[in-house]
Design a protein around this motif. Structure first.
Motif, PDB file in Angstrom:
ATOM      1  N   GLY A   1       0.840  -1.197   0.000  1.00 30.90           N
ATOM      2  CA  GLY A   1       0.000   0.000   0.000  1.00 30.90           C
ATOM      3  C   GLY A   1       0.870   1.240   0.000  1.00 30.90           C
ATOM      4  O   GLY A   1       1.663   1.451   0.919  1.00 30.90           O
ATOM      5  N   ASN A   2       0.738   2.035  -1.046  1.00 31.14           N
ATOM      6  CA  ASN A   2       1.511   3.275  -1.170  1.00 31.14           C
ATOM      7  C   ASN A   2       0.603   4.431  -0.733  1.00 31.14           C
ATOM      8  O   ASN A   2      -0.283   4.827  -1.474  1.00 31.14           O
ATOM      9  N   TRP A   3       0.853   4.928   0.468  1.00 33.06           N
ATOM     10  CA  TRP A   3      -0.022   5.973   1.014  1.00 33.06           C
ATOM     11  C   TRP A   3       0.256   7.335   0.392  1.00 33.06           C
ATOM     12  O   TRP A   3      -0.482   8.286   0.636  1.00 33.06           O
ATOM     13  N   LYS A   4       1.334   7.443  -0.359  1.00 30.18           N
ATOM     14  CA  LYS A   4       1.724   8.724  -0.982  1.00 30.18           C
ATOM     15  C   LYS A   4       1.768   9.829   0.082  1.00 30.18           C
ATOM     16  O   LYS A   4       2.081   9.543   1.236  1.00 30.18           O
ATOM     17  N   MET A   5       1.426  11.083  -0.274  1.00 30.86           N
ATOM     18  CA  MET A   5       1.526  12.172   0.702  1.00 30.86           C
ATOM     19  C   MET A   5       0.178  12.359   1.401  1.00 30.86           C
ATOM     20  O   MET A   5      -0.475  13.389   1.293  1.00 30.86           O
TER      21      MET A   5
ATOM     22  N   SER B   1       6.397   6.544 -10.706  1.00 29.16           N
ATOM     23  CA  SER B   1       6.247   7.478 -11.839  1.00 29.16           C
ATOM     24  C   SER B   1       6.085   8.923 -11.381  1.00 29.16           C
ATOM     25  O   SER B   1       6.451   9.845 -12.097  1.00 29.16           O
ATOM     26  N   GLU B   2       5.551   9.110 -10.149  1.00 33.40           N
ATOM     27  CA  GLU B   2       5.433  10.495  -9.655  1.00 33.40           C
ATOM     28  C   GLU B   2       6.809  11.068  -9.344  1.00 33.40           C
ATOM     29  O   GLU B   2       7.054  12.260  -9.531  1.00 33.40           O
ATOM     30  N   ARG B   3       7.727  10.228  -8.887  1.00 29.36           N
ATOM     31  CA  ARG B   3       9.117  10.673  -8.668  1.00 29.36           C
ATOM     32  C   ARG B   3       9.784  10.961 -10.021  1.00 29.36           C
ATOM     33  O   ARG B   3      10.508  11.934 -10.184  1.00 29.36           O
TER      34      ARG B   3
ATOM     35  N   TYR C   1       4.991  -3.015 -12.115  1.00 27.79           N
ATOM     36  CA  TYR C   1       4.619  -2.407 -13.399  1.00 27.79           C
ATOM     37  C   TYR C   1       3.408  -1.521 -13.154  1.00 27.79           C
ATOM     38  O   TYR C   1       2.339  -1.998 -12.741  1.00 27.79           O
ATOM     39  N   GLU C   2       3.591  -0.228 -13.393  1.00 28.21           N
ATOM     40  CA  GLU C   2       2.500   0.718 -13.180  1.00 28.21           C
ATOM     41  C   GLU C   2       2.377   1.626 -14.397  1.00 28.21           C
ATOM     42  O   GLU C   2       3.125   2.607 -14.523  1.00 28.21           O
ATOM     43  N   PRO C   3       1.450   1.295 -15.304  1.00 25.23           N
ATOM     44  CA  PRO C   3       1.266   2.193 -16.440  1.00 25.23           C
ATOM     45  C   PRO C   3       0.831   3.568 -15.926  1.00 25.23           C
ATOM     46  O   PRO C   3      -0.108   3.657 -15.125  1.00 25.23           O
TER      47      PRO C   3
ATOM     48  N   TRP D   1      -0.727   6.002 -17.135  1.00 29.07           N
ATOM     49  CA  TRP D   1      -2.095   6.384 -17.482  1.00 29.07           C
ATOM     50  C   TRP D   1      -3.145   5.697 -16.606  1.00 29.07           C
ATOM     51  O   TRP D   1      -4.318   6.069 -16.631  1.00 29.07           O
ATOM     52  N   ALA D   2      -2.721   4.721 -15.824  1.00 28.78           N
ATOM     53  CA  ALA D   2      -3.671   4.007 -14.965  1.00 28.78           C
ATOM     54  C   ALA D   2      -3.574   4.464 -13.513  1.00 28.78           C
ATOM     55  O   ALA D   2      -4.415   4.101 -12.698  1.00 28.78           O
ATOM     56  N   ILE D   3      -2.560   5.253 -13.189  1.00 25.79           N
ATOM     57  CA  ILE D   3      -2.341   5.628 -11.784  1.00 25.79           C
ATOM     58  C   ILE D   3      -3.284   6.747 -11.365  1.00 25.79           C
ATOM     59  O   ILE D   3      -3.258   7.843 -11.934  1.00 25.79           O
ATOM     60  N   GLY D   4      -4.131   6.434 -10.399  1.00 24.08           N
ATOM     61  CA  GLY D   4      -5.046   7.433  -9.840  1.00 24.08           C
ATOM     62  C   GLY D   4      -6.120   7.901 -10.812  1.00 24.08           C
ATOM     63  O   GLY D   4      -6.807   8.881 -10.560  1.00 24.08           O
ATOM     64  N   THR D   5      -6.279   7.216 -11.927  1.00 23.30           N
ATOM     65  CA  THR D   5      -7.220   7.665 -12.957  1.00 23.30           C
ATOM     66  C   THR D   5      -8.511   6.857 -12.981  1.00 23.30           C
ATOM     67  O   THR D   5      -9.470   7.238 -13.658  1.00 23.30           O
TER      68      THR D   5
ATOM     69  N   GLY E   1       0.349  -2.183 -10.643  1.00 20.37           N
ATOM     70  CA  GLY E   1      -0.182  -0.998  -9.964  1.00 20.37           C
ATOM     71  C   GLY E   1      -0.846  -0.059 -10.951  1.00 20.37           C
ATOM     72  O   GLY E   1      -0.427   0.035 -12.118  1.00 20.37           O
ATOM     73  N   GLY E   2      -1.869   0.621 -10.477  1.00 14.33           N
ATOM     74  CA  GLY E   2      -2.593   1.569 -11.337  1.00 14.33           C
ATOM     75  C   GLY E   2      -4.072   1.288 -11.238  1.00 14.33           C
ATOM     76  O   GLY E   2      -4.588   0.396 -11.917  1.00 14.33           O
ATOM     77  N   SER E   3      -4.764   2.039 -10.345  1.00 17.21           N
ATOM     78  CA  SER E   3      -6.201   1.878 -10.138  1.00 17.21           C
ATOM     79  C   SER E   3      -6.612   0.440  -9.843  1.00 17.21           C
ATOM     80  O   SER E   3      -7.670  -0.014 -10.265  1.00 17.21           O
ATOM     81  N   CYS E   4      -5.765  -0.260  -9.131  1.00 23.49           N
ATOM     82  CA  CYS E   4      -6.115  -1.608  -8.693  1.00 23.49           C
ATOM     83  C   CYS E   4      -7.022  -1.446  -7.464  1.00 23.49           C
ATOM     84  O   CYS E   4      -6.728  -0.666  -6.571  1.00 23.49           O
ATOM     85  N   ASN E   5      -8.139  -2.147  -7.454  1.00 27.59           N
ATOM     86  CA  ASN E   5      -9.073  -2.010  -6.334  1.00 27.59           C
ATOM     87  C   ASN E   5      -9.731  -3.354  -6.031  1.00 27.59           C
ATOM     88  O   ASN E   5      -9.422  -4.362  -6.672  1.00 27.59           O
TER      89      ASN E   5
ATOM     90  N   GLY F   1       0.058  -6.642  -6.047  1.00 24.73           N
ATOM     91  CA  GLY F   1      -0.255  -5.278  -6.460  1.00 24.73           C
ATOM     92  C   GLY F   1       0.437  -4.216  -5.629  1.00 24.73           C
ATOM     93  O   GLY F   1       0.781  -4.437  -4.461  1.00 24.73           O
ATOM     94  N   LEU F   2       0.631  -3.074  -6.263  1.00 25.28           N
ATOM     95  CA  LEU F   2       1.066  -1.861  -5.567  1.00 25.28           C
ATOM     96  C   LEU F   2      -0.136  -0.929  -5.614  1.00 25.28           C
ATOM     97  O   LEU F   2      -0.557  -0.497  -6.697  1.00 25.28           O
ATOM     98  N   ILE F   3      -0.707  -0.677  -4.453  1.00 27.23           N
ATOM     99  CA  ILE F   3      -2.019  -0.037  -4.370  1.00 27.23           C
ATOM    100  C   ILE F   3      -1.889   1.380  -3.820  1.00 27.23           C
ATOM    101  O   ILE F   3      -1.336   1.565  -2.727  1.00 27.23           O
ATOM    102  N   GLY F   4      -2.400   2.357  -4.541  1.00 23.80           N
ATOM    103  CA  GLY F   4      -2.371   3.739  -4.067  1.00 23.80           C
ATOM    104  C   GLY F   4      -3.655   4.080  -3.336  1.00 23.80           C
ATOM    105  O   GLY F   4      -3.844   3.737  -2.170  1.00 23.80           O
ATOM    106  N   GLY F   5      -4.580   4.728  -4.047  1.00 24.07           N
ATOM    107  CA  GLY F   5      -5.829   5.212  -3.454  1.00 24.07           C
ATOM    108  C   GLY F   5      -6.542   4.196  -2.577  1.00 24.07           C
ATOM    109  O   GLY F   5      -6.957   4.518  -1.453  1.00 24.07           O
ATOM    110  N   ALA F   6      -6.680   2.987  -3.058  1.00 24.08           N
ATOM    111  CA  ALA F   6      -7.452   1.973  -2.321  1.00 24.08           C
ATOM    112  C   ALA F   6      -6.721   1.457  -1.079  1.00 24.08           C
ATOM    113  O   ALA F   6      -7.306   0.715  -0.289  1.00 24.08           O
TER     114      ALA F   6
HETATM  115  P1  PGA Z   1      -3.456   4.123  -7.586  1.00 21.24           P
HETATM  116  O1  PGA Z   1      -1.889   4.364  -7.405  1.00 21.24           O
HETATM  117  O2  PGA Z   1      -3.753   2.751  -7.037  1.00 21.24           O
HETATM  118  O3  PGA Z   1      -4.108   5.220  -6.788  1.00 21.24           O
HETATM  119  O4  PGA Z   1      -3.740   4.209  -9.042  1.00 21.24           O
HETATM  120  C1  PGA Z   1      -0.966   3.323  -7.553  1.00 21.24           C
HETATM  121  C2  PGA Z   1       0.423   3.834  -7.305  1.00 21.24           C
HETATM  122  O5  PGA Z   1       0.716   4.980  -7.707  1.00 21.24           O
HETATM  123  O6  PGA Z   1       1.276   3.154  -6.740  1.00 21.24           O
END
Ligand code: PGA
Length: 253
Positions: free
Chosen positions: A8-12, A98-100, A168-170, A172-176, A213-217, A233-238
């Protein structure tokens, strides 16, 4: 068999109290539901790493930093190094998210340096790769991912490479809310494993965990995790909602 991993990537996100609650809830649910076949990792912001690691001590849940410096110590105001991260209880670090890459101009050469430093200081890198939408639309997605692997990771000798986790995090799929289709995910994961096999041989390639990773929920994880080359998975928002995150972990059949 490859290790199944959900990180789980909590980001900021999260203040101290929220970080505590989230980590406490996740560990409580995993314990109640007796989930142990999946390696779970939480990546809080730097300031919470020590406290979260202490809280999770003995639970089997790993703690990751979201980044590390490309130097060990010295006059680099605002930076946090791999040995510092390890000293407060983390054992993993995301490298090349990818944000870095996009917002902090991190290129493959810099990421190679960070990866090496992480490994030197007992942190397992979770090395992120992925193409942008224009790169996919112009058919350059494989080329992009290959150069990220080649320049950022394939500089490592066999013994060190085999410790790395890949995500692998496309972009275009991250947070979208737009997830890669199962076919797109499997195709790229198999491509990555194939390139690892060419460079390090099949035994190492078959042993490396490659996360999507990328909008995995919780609605799409079952289908994604069932793919032969997707190992988690590498999970951001969820990952910011304990129930959703634990449901994703439970998606492994
Ligand atoms: P997301 O982010 O699950 O919110 O799309 C994934 C990530 O950036 O690692």
């Amino acid at each position: 068999m490859r290790t199944k991993i959900v990180a789980g990537n909590w980001k900021m996100n999260t203040n101290r109290e929220e970080a505590f609650s989230l980590a406490t809830e996740v560990s409580g649910m995993l314990k109640n539901e007796q989930i142990s076949a999946v390696k779970v990792i939480l990546a809080p912001p730097f300031v919470h790493i020590g406290a979260v690691a202490q809280l999770l001590n003995g639970t089997g849940i790993g703690v990751a930093a979201q980044n590390c410096a490309s130097e060990v110590s010295g006059a680099y105001t605002g930076e946090v190094s791999a040995p510092m991260i390890h000293s407060v209880g983390a054992n993993f670090v995301l490298i090349g998210h990818s944000e870095r890459r996009a917002y902090f101009n991190e290129d493959n050469a810099l990421l190679a340096k960070k990866t090496q430093l992480a490994l030197d200081h007992h942190l397992t890198p979770i090395f992120c790769v992925g193409e942008t939408l224009p790169e996919r639309e112009s058919g350059k997605h494989e080329e992009t991912v290959f150069s990220q692997l080649e320049e950022g990771l394939f500089i490592l000798p066999d013994t060190l490479f085999s410790k790395v986790i890949i995500a692998y995090e496309p972009v275009w799929a991250i947070g979208t809310g737009k997830t890669a289709s199962p076919a797109q995910a499997q195709e790229m994961h198999a491509f990555i494993r194939g390139k690892i096999s060419n460079r390090y041989g099949d035994a190492i390639a078959q042993a490396v965990s490659i996360l999507y990773g990328g909008s995995c929920n919780e609605n799409n994880a079952t289908e994604l995790f069932a793919l032969p080359d997707v190992d988690g998975g590498l999970i951001g928002g969820a990952s910011l909602k304990s129930r959703s995150f634990v449901n994703i972990i439970k998606s492994f059949s």
